[in-house]
Write a protein that holds these residues in place. Structure first.
Motif, PDB file in Angstrom:
ATOM      1  N   ILE A  75      -7.938   7.445  16.449  1.00 58.27           N
ATOM      2  CA  ILE A  75      -7.075   6.302  16.730  1.00 58.27           C
ATOM      3  C   ILE A  75      -7.748   4.997  16.307  1.00 58.27           C
ATOM      4  CG2 ILE A  75      -7.953   6.120  19.089  1.00 58.27           C
ATOM      5  CD1 ILE A  75      -5.145   5.148  19.924  1.00 58.27           C
ATOM      6  N   SER A  76      -6.965   4.109  15.716  1.00 58.26           N
ATOM      7  CA  SER A  76      -7.418   2.743  15.441  1.00 58.26           C
ATOM      8  C   SER A  76      -6.688   1.819  16.413  1.00 58.26           C
ATOM      9  CB  SER A  76      -7.077   2.327  14.013  1.00 58.26           C
ATOM     10  OG  SER A  76      -7.773   3.090  13.059  1.00 58.26           O
ATOM     11  N   ILE A  77      -7.444   0.938  17.048  1.00 54.70           N
ATOM     12  CA  ILE A  77      -6.841  -0.042  17.964  1.00 54.70           C
ATOM     13  C   ILE A  77      -7.263  -1.432  17.521  1.00 54.70           C
ATOM     14  CG2 ILE A  77      -6.650  -0.859  20.334  1.00 54.70           C
ATOM     15  CD1 ILE A  77      -7.304   1.968  21.279  1.00 54.70           C
ATOM     16  N   LEU A  78      -6.276  -2.221  17.121  1.00 55.15           N
ATOM     17  CA  LEU A  78      -6.528  -3.598  16.698  1.00 55.15           C
ATOM     18  C   LEU A  78      -5.957  -4.532  17.753  1.00 55.15           C
ATOM     19  CD1 LEU A  78      -5.689  -1.775  13.957  1.00 55.15           C
ATOM     20  CD2 LEU A  78      -6.502  -3.879  12.901  1.00 55.15           C
ATOM     21  N   ASN A  79      -6.721  -5.532  18.113  1.00 59.82           N
ATOM     22  CA  ASN A  79      -6.347  -6.408  19.213  1.00 59.82           C
ATOM     23  C   ASN A  79      -6.036  -7.832  18.754  1.00 59.82           C
ATOM     24  OD1 ASN A  79      -6.737  -4.604  21.535  1.00 59.82           O
ATOM     25  ND2 ASN A  79      -8.862  -4.584  20.851  1.00 59.82           N
ATOM     26  N   CYS A  80      -5.221  -8.490  19.553  1.00 55.00           N
ATOM     27  CA  CYS A  80      -4.786  -9.843  19.230  1.00 55.00           C
ATOM     28  C   CYS A  80      -4.508 -10.587  20.535  1.00 55.00           C
ATOM     29  CB  CYS A  80      -3.535  -9.781  18.361  1.00 55.00           C
ATOM     30  SG  CYS A  80      -2.800 -11.365  17.925  1.00 55.00           S
ATOM     31  N   ASP A  81      -4.953 -11.814  20.634  1.00 52.16           N
ATOM     32  CA  ASP A  81      -4.686 -12.661  21.794  1.00 52.16           C
ATOM     33  C   ASP A  81      -3.989 -13.935  21.350  1.00 52.16           C
ATOM     34  OD1 ASP A  81      -7.775 -11.466  22.501  1.00 52.16           O
ATOM     35  OD2 ASP A  81      -6.195 -11.210  23.998  1.00 52.16           O
ATOM     36  N   TYR A  82      -3.153 -14.476  22.204  1.00 47.86           N
ATOM     37  CA  TYR A  82      -2.463 -15.712  21.872  1.00 47.86           C
ATOM     38  C   TYR A  82      -2.512 -16.666  23.050  1.00 47.86           C
ATOM     39  CZ  TYR A  82       1.523 -13.590  24.355  1.00 47.86           C
ATOM     40  OH  TYR A  82       2.333 -12.998  25.298  1.00 47.86           O
ATOM     41  N   THR A  83      -2.307 -17.929  22.769  1.00 43.79           N
ATOM     42  CA  THR A  83      -2.414 -18.935  23.818  1.00 43.79           C
ATOM     43  C   THR A  83      -1.084 -19.617  24.129  1.00 43.79           C
ATOM     44  OG1 THR A  83      -3.038 -20.598  22.174  1.00 43.79           O
ATOM     45  CG2 THR A  83      -4.831 -19.412  23.265  1.00 43.79           C
ATOM     46  N   ASN A  84      -0.162 -19.604  23.190  1.00 45.62           N
ATOM     47  CA  ASN A  84       1.091 -20.332  23.367  1.00 45.62           C
ATOM     48  C   ASN A  84       2.119 -19.456  24.094  1.00 45.62           C
ATOM     49  OD1 ASN A  84       3.461 -21.805  23.104  1.00 45.62           O
ATOM     50  ND2 ASN A  84       3.100 -22.354  20.975  1.00 45.62           N
ATOM     51  N   ARG A 138       3.470   6.432  13.104  1.00 44.85           N
ATOM     52  CA  ARG A 138       2.072   6.445  13.565  1.00 44.85           C
ATOM     53  C   ARG A 138       1.653   5.112  14.192  1.00 44.85           C
ATOM     54  NH1 ARG A 138      -1.597   6.494   9.962  1.00 44.85           N
ATOM     55  NH2 ARG A 138      -0.338   5.840   8.171  1.00 44.85           N
ATOM     56  N   PHE A 139       2.509   4.128  14.122  1.00 47.44           N
ATOM     57  CA  PHE A 139       2.168   2.771  14.570  1.00 47.44           C
ATOM     58  C   PHE A 139       2.886   2.414  15.868  1.00 47.44           C
ATOM     59  CE2 PHE A 139       0.020   1.748  10.659  1.00 47.44           C
ATOM     60  CZ  PHE A 139       0.647   2.540   9.706  1.00 47.44           C
ATOM     61  N   THR A 140       2.119   1.917  16.824  1.00 47.34           N
ATOM     62  CA  THR A 140       2.682   1.463  18.091  1.00 47.34           C
ATOM     63  C   THR A 140       2.078   0.114  18.428  1.00 47.34           C
ATOM     64  OG1 THR A 140       2.878   3.746  18.890  1.00 47.34           O
ATOM     65  CG2 THR A 140       3.036   1.988  20.533  1.00 47.34           C
ATOM     66  N   VAL A 141       2.933  -0.818  18.810  1.00 49.45           N
ATOM     67  CA  VAL A 141       2.445  -2.118  19.254  1.00 49.45           C
ATOM     68  C   VAL A 141       2.724  -2.239  20.743  1.00 49.45           C
ATOM     69  CG1 VAL A 141       4.585  -3.268  18.513  1.00 49.45           C
ATOM     70  CG2 VAL A 141       2.525  -4.615  18.921  1.00 49.45           C
ATOM     71  N   PHE A 142       1.717  -2.698  21.472  1.00 52.96           N
ATOM     72  CA  PHE A 142       1.820  -2.921  22.915  1.00 52.96           C
ATOM     73  C   PHE A 142       1.686  -4.414  23.186  1.00 52.96           C
ATOM     74  CE2 PHE A 142       1.584   1.440  24.352  1.00 52.96           C
ATOM     75  CZ  PHE A 142       0.922   2.097  23.309  1.00 52.96           C
ATOM     76  N   ALA A 158      -1.249 -11.166  30.154  1.00 54.28           N
ATOM     77  CA  ALA A 158      -2.583 -11.366  29.591  1.00 54.28           C
ATOM     78  C   ALA A 158      -2.538 -12.072  28.245  1.00 54.28           C
ATOM     79  CB  ALA A 158      -3.302 -10.026  29.433  1.00 54.28           C
ATOM     80  N   LYS A 159      -1.336 -12.322  27.737  1.00 48.85           N
ATOM     81  CA  LYS A 159      -1.159 -12.905  26.400  1.00 48.85           C
ATOM     82  C   LYS A 159      -1.961 -12.102  25.378  1.00 48.85           C
ATOM     83  CE  LYS A 159      -0.010 -17.689  27.660  1.00 48.85           C
ATOM     84  NZ  LYS A 159      -0.126 -17.599  29.116  1.00 48.85           N
ATOM     85  N   HIS A 160      -1.707 -10.825  25.385  1.00 52.22           N
ATOM     86  CA  HIS A 160      -2.481  -9.906  24.551  1.00 52.22           C
ATOM     87  C   HIS A 160      -1.555  -8.859  23.950  1.00 52.22           C
ATOM     88  CE1 HIS A 160      -5.918  -7.406  23.332  1.00 52.22           C
ATOM     89  NE2 HIS A 160      -5.192  -6.376  23.727  1.00 52.22           N
ATOM     90  N   LEU A 161      -1.790  -8.546  22.678  1.00 52.07           N
ATOM     91  CA  LEU A 161      -1.089  -7.422  22.084  1.00 52.07           C
ATOM     92  C   LEU A 161      -2.064  -6.597  21.269  1.00 52.07           C
ATOM     93  CD1 LEU A 161       1.074  -8.469  19.021  1.00 52.07           C
ATOM     94  CD2 LEU A 161      -0.184 -10.156  20.315  1.00 52.07           C
ATOM     95  N   SER A 162      -1.690  -5.356  21.071  1.00 51.45           N
ATOM     96  CA  SER A 162      -2.548  -4.462  20.320  1.00 51.45           C
ATOM     97  C   SER A 162      -1.712  -3.560  19.430  1.00 51.45           C
ATOM     98  CB  SER A 162      -3.410  -3.611  21.264  1.00 51.45           C
ATOM     99  OG  SER A 162      -2.608  -2.817  22.112  1.00 51.45           O
ATOM    100  N   LEU A 163      -2.311  -3.146  18.338  1.00 52.95           N
ATOM    101  CA  LEU A 163      -1.691  -2.220  17.396  1.00 52.95           C
ATOM    102  C   LEU A 163      -2.496  -0.929  17.417  1.00 52.95           C
ATOM    103  CD1 LEU A 163       0.282  -1.605  15.026  1.00 52.95           C
ATOM    104  CD2 LEU A 163      -1.487  -2.512  13.496  1.00 52.95           C
ATOM    105  N   HIS A 164      -1.815   0.177  17.682  1.00 51.69           N
ATOM    106  CA  HIS A 164      -2.443   1.486  17.682  1.00 51.69           C
ATOM    107  C   HIS A 164      -1.962   2.265  16.470  1.00 51.69           C
ATOM    108  CE1 HIS A 164      -3.525   1.638  22.228  1.00 51.69           C
ATOM    109  NE2 HIS A 164      -3.537   0.402  21.783  1.00 51.69           N
ATOM    110  N   ILE A 165      -2.889   2.850  15.762  1.00 54.19           N
ATOM    111  CA  ILE A 165      -2.547   3.695  14.614  1.00 54.19           C
ATOM    112  C   ILE A 165      -3.106   5.091  14.906  1.00 54.19           C
ATOM    113  CG2 ILE A 165      -2.693   3.994  12.126  1.00 54.19           C
ATOM    114  CD1 ILE A 165      -3.471   1.034  11.899  1.00 54.19           C
TER     115      ILE A 165
END
Lengths: 115, 113
Positions: free
Chosen positions: B18-27, B61-65, B70-77
């Motif tokens: 599994i690949s997990i890519l993370n992203c945070d936002y402030t707005n 194969r791609f899922t976004v959470f 938490a103003k957070h999202l992640s992409l799972h492959i």
């Protein structure tokens, strides 16, 4: 499949020279965007057009950059004079007028090197 | 003012894992989130998106959470494939009809055979 076209793909110019990039969006797409992407960073919006009108150019350095979309179809981005810090990838994107979601469709970009 | 942040510039995983890519936002006005994939010498291509009214979106194969609190999202492959090796950009839009989008700096994913 329809694509956004950009030319040239690569451009090398000397500082203080003028340079221009061209973009042809996907047919029928009313909104056109120009982005600048510096190496190691994400794309940053320079200017957004809705048809032939500028919607947002707040991040466009207007002392040296200009953009036009005279007939609401293709667009030109110009830099005059170019500076060393302008070296970057310039991306064009387009989106439909009444899209239910905000996806943008990108062209291959023009990589500018200012020497 | 970096409103979208990808704090990991690179990620390396083994093929099939599994690949997990993370992203945070402030707005907090962002209401739509997208992932783009970029190969060298090409423009970013849209991969998958999620509206703020959802917390998960799956496409093959791609899922976004999305975790709004938490103003957070992640992409799972899953499973990761060598062809997934690319730079992945997280982007966010505040809607309003002008599709104004903010991008993160990107994460370079390398999937090793």
């Amino acid at each position: 499949e329809a694509e956004v076209a950009q030319s040239p793909r690569y451009k090398i110019t000397e500082k203080s020279q003028a340079v221009a990039f061209w973009c042809d969006p996907i047919s029928g797409h009313a909104t056109l965007y120009w982005y600048r992407q510096i190496l190691g960073q994400g794309p940053e919006l320079l200017v957004q057009f809705q048809d032939e009108s500028v919607v947002d150019d707040s991040q466009l350095p207007k002392d040296r950059f200009s953009a036009e979309r005279l007939k609401g179809v293709d667009s030109t981005l110009k830099i005059q004079p170019a500076e060393l810090g302008d070296s970057a990838m310039y991306l064009c994107a387009s989106s439909p007028r009444l899209a239910p979601t905000p996806e943008q469709y990108f062209g291959p970009g023009t990589r500018l090197t200012v020497t | 003012d970096q409103q979208v942040k990808q704090n990991s510039p690179s990620l390396s995983v083994q093929e099939g894992r599994i690949s997990i890519l993370n992203c945070d936002y402030t707005n907090s006005m962002f209401d739509y989130f997208l992932w783009y994939k970029k190969y060298p010498a090409e423009g970013p291509t849209f991969l998958i998106s999620i509206s703020s009214i959802k917390d998960k979106n799956e496409d093959g194969r791609f899922t976004v959470f999305l975790n709004k609190s938490a103003k957070h999202l992640s992409l799972h492959i899953v499973p990761s494939q060598p062809g997934d090796s690319a730079v992945y950009f997280c982007a966010a839009s505040a809607g309003g009809g002008n599709n104004d989008m903010r991008f993160g700096a990107g994460t370079r994913l390398t999937v090793k055979p």
